[in-house]
Every structure is written in structure tokens, then in C-alpha cells.
Design a protein around this motif. Sequence first.
Motif, PDB file in Angstrom:
ATOM      1  N   LEU A 181       0.548  -1.215   0.184  1.00 11.07           N
ATOM      2  CA  LEU A 181      -0.196  -0.055   0.269  1.00 11.07           C
ATOM      3  C   LEU A 181       0.735   1.155  -0.037  1.00 11.07           C
ATOM      4  CD1 LEU A 181      -2.439   1.742   0.113  1.00 11.07           C
ATOM      5  CD2 LEU A 181      -2.603   1.285   2.646  1.00 11.07           C
ATOM      6  N   LEU A 182       0.539   2.633  -1.231  1.00 10.36           N
ATOM      7  CA  LEU A 182       1.545   2.541  -1.389  1.00 10.36           C
ATOM      8  C   LEU A 182       1.098   4.122  -0.828  1.00 10.36           C
ATOM      9  CD1 LEU A 182       3.051   2.653  -4.986  1.00 10.36           C
ATOM     10  CD2 LEU A 182       3.803   1.846  -2.473  1.00 10.36           C
ATOM     11  N   HIS A 183       0.708   4.173   0.311  1.00 13.36           N
ATOM     12  CA  HIS A 183       0.378   5.698   1.320  1.00 13.36           C
ATOM     13  C   HIS A 183       0.645   6.902   1.364  1.00 13.36           C
ATOM     14  CE1 HIS A 183      -1.171   8.158   4.555  1.00 13.36           C
ATOM     15  NE2 HIS A 183      -2.417   7.197   4.982  1.00 13.36           N
ATOM     16  N   GLY A 184      -0.198   7.639   0.940  1.00  6.37           N
ATOM     17  CA  GLY A 184       0.349   9.338   0.920  1.00  6.37           C
ATOM     18  C   GLY A 184      -1.295  10.536   0.888  1.00  6.37           C
ATOM     19  N   SER A 185      -0.953  11.595   2.293  1.00  8.73           N
ATOM     20  CA  SER A 185      -1.970  12.389   2.041  1.00  8.73           C
ATOM     21  C   SER A 185      -2.496  12.271   0.719  1.00  8.73           C
ATOM     22  CB  SER A 185      -1.633  13.371   3.376  1.00  8.73           C
ATOM     23  OG  SER A 185      -0.582  14.479   1.894  1.00  8.73           O
TER      24      SER A 185
ATOM     25  N   ILE B 151      -0.587  13.334  -3.026  1.00 10.05           N
ATOM     26  CA  ILE B 151      -0.965  12.551  -4.166  1.00 10.05           C
ATOM     27  C   ILE B 151      -1.618  13.544  -5.220  1.00 10.05           C
ATOM     28  CG2 ILE B 151      -2.823  10.858  -5.043  1.00 10.05           C
ATOM     29  CD1 ILE B 151      -0.758   9.832  -3.391  1.00 10.05           C
ATOM     30  N   GLU B 152      -2.074  14.538  -5.000  1.00 13.19           N
ATOM     31  CA  GLU B 152      -2.173  15.961  -5.834  1.00 13.19           C
ATOM     32  C   GLU B 152      -1.100  16.293  -6.440  1.00 13.19           C
ATOM     33  OE1 GLU B 152      -5.542  18.295  -3.126  1.00 13.19           O
ATOM     34  OE2 GLU B 152      -7.056  17.383  -4.440  1.00 13.19           O
ATOM     35  N   ARG B 153      -0.171  16.307  -5.216  1.00 11.83           N
ATOM     36  CA  ARG B 153       0.551  16.935  -5.579  1.00 11.83           C
ATOM     37  C   ARG B 153       1.972  16.342  -7.448  1.00 11.83           C
ATOM     38  NH1 ARG B 153       3.397  17.801  -1.430  1.00 11.83           N
ATOM     39  NH2 ARG B 153       5.021  15.929  -2.086  1.00 11.83           N
TER      40      ARG B 153
ATOM     41  N   VAL C   7       4.724   7.690   1.015  1.00 11.24           N
ATOM     42  CA  VAL C   7       4.857   8.004  -0.793  1.00 11.24           C
ATOM     43  C   VAL C   7       5.581   9.558  -0.791  1.00 11.24           C
ATOM     44  CG1 VAL C   7       3.769   6.764  -2.158  1.00 11.24           C
ATOM     45  CG2 VAL C   7       2.645   9.007  -1.062  1.00 11.24           C
ATOM     46  N   ASP C   8       5.691   9.614   0.602  1.00  9.65           N
ATOM     47  CA  ASP C   8       5.882  11.363   0.163  1.00  9.65           C
ATOM     48  C   ASP C   8       7.578  11.458   0.045  1.00  9.65           C
ATOM     49  OD1 ASP C   8       5.988  13.721   0.484  1.00  9.65           O
ATOM     50  OD2 ASP C   8       5.705  14.594   2.394  1.00  9.65           O
TER      51      ASP C   8
END
Length: 88
Positions: A25-29, A33-35, A71-72
Amino acid sequence: MSCSALRRTYRDQLRSLADGVEFVLLHGSREVIERRQASRPGHFMPASLLSSQFSTLEPLAPDEHGVVIDVDQSIDAVVQAYVDQRDR
């Protein structure tokens, strides 16, 4: 292989067909993700679907074989985080 098996039921189906499958699971806020999406013009997934993807996502349950990676960070760091977690 990669896919967006966002729901547990989808992952259960994959597990029933592929013994020993492991999920990452590639987790990001949402902001991260928008960026990232904004930096990929012409990508197959339109930004308009992001809200529904976040709404659909069911995080990995404790009994699901897999890892969660933030993912950040750089792609190299994401790959290294996966390698480090697999070695545990």
C-alpha cells in the motif's frame, strides 16, 4: 504486477487466485497525491477521480499480508523502504 485493489474484497479475490500474494500500500496524504498527479500531465488517471479513490480505499487489515509505505519521499526511498520491510 500492480493494480489498485482498493477494497478488501478485491484483494481477497486476488489472494484466492494467487497463493502467497503480498500487497504494498503506497500511502500518501491527499495533498501529496494531488501534487504528484499535477506533475504527470497526460497520465491515464484524471485528477477528477482522486476523491472517489480515497473514498473507496480500505487500508490493509492486520491479517492481510503486506506492507504500507509512505510515498512522500523519493522513488529510491520508497523502494528502499519496501526492501527494508521485507527483510524483517
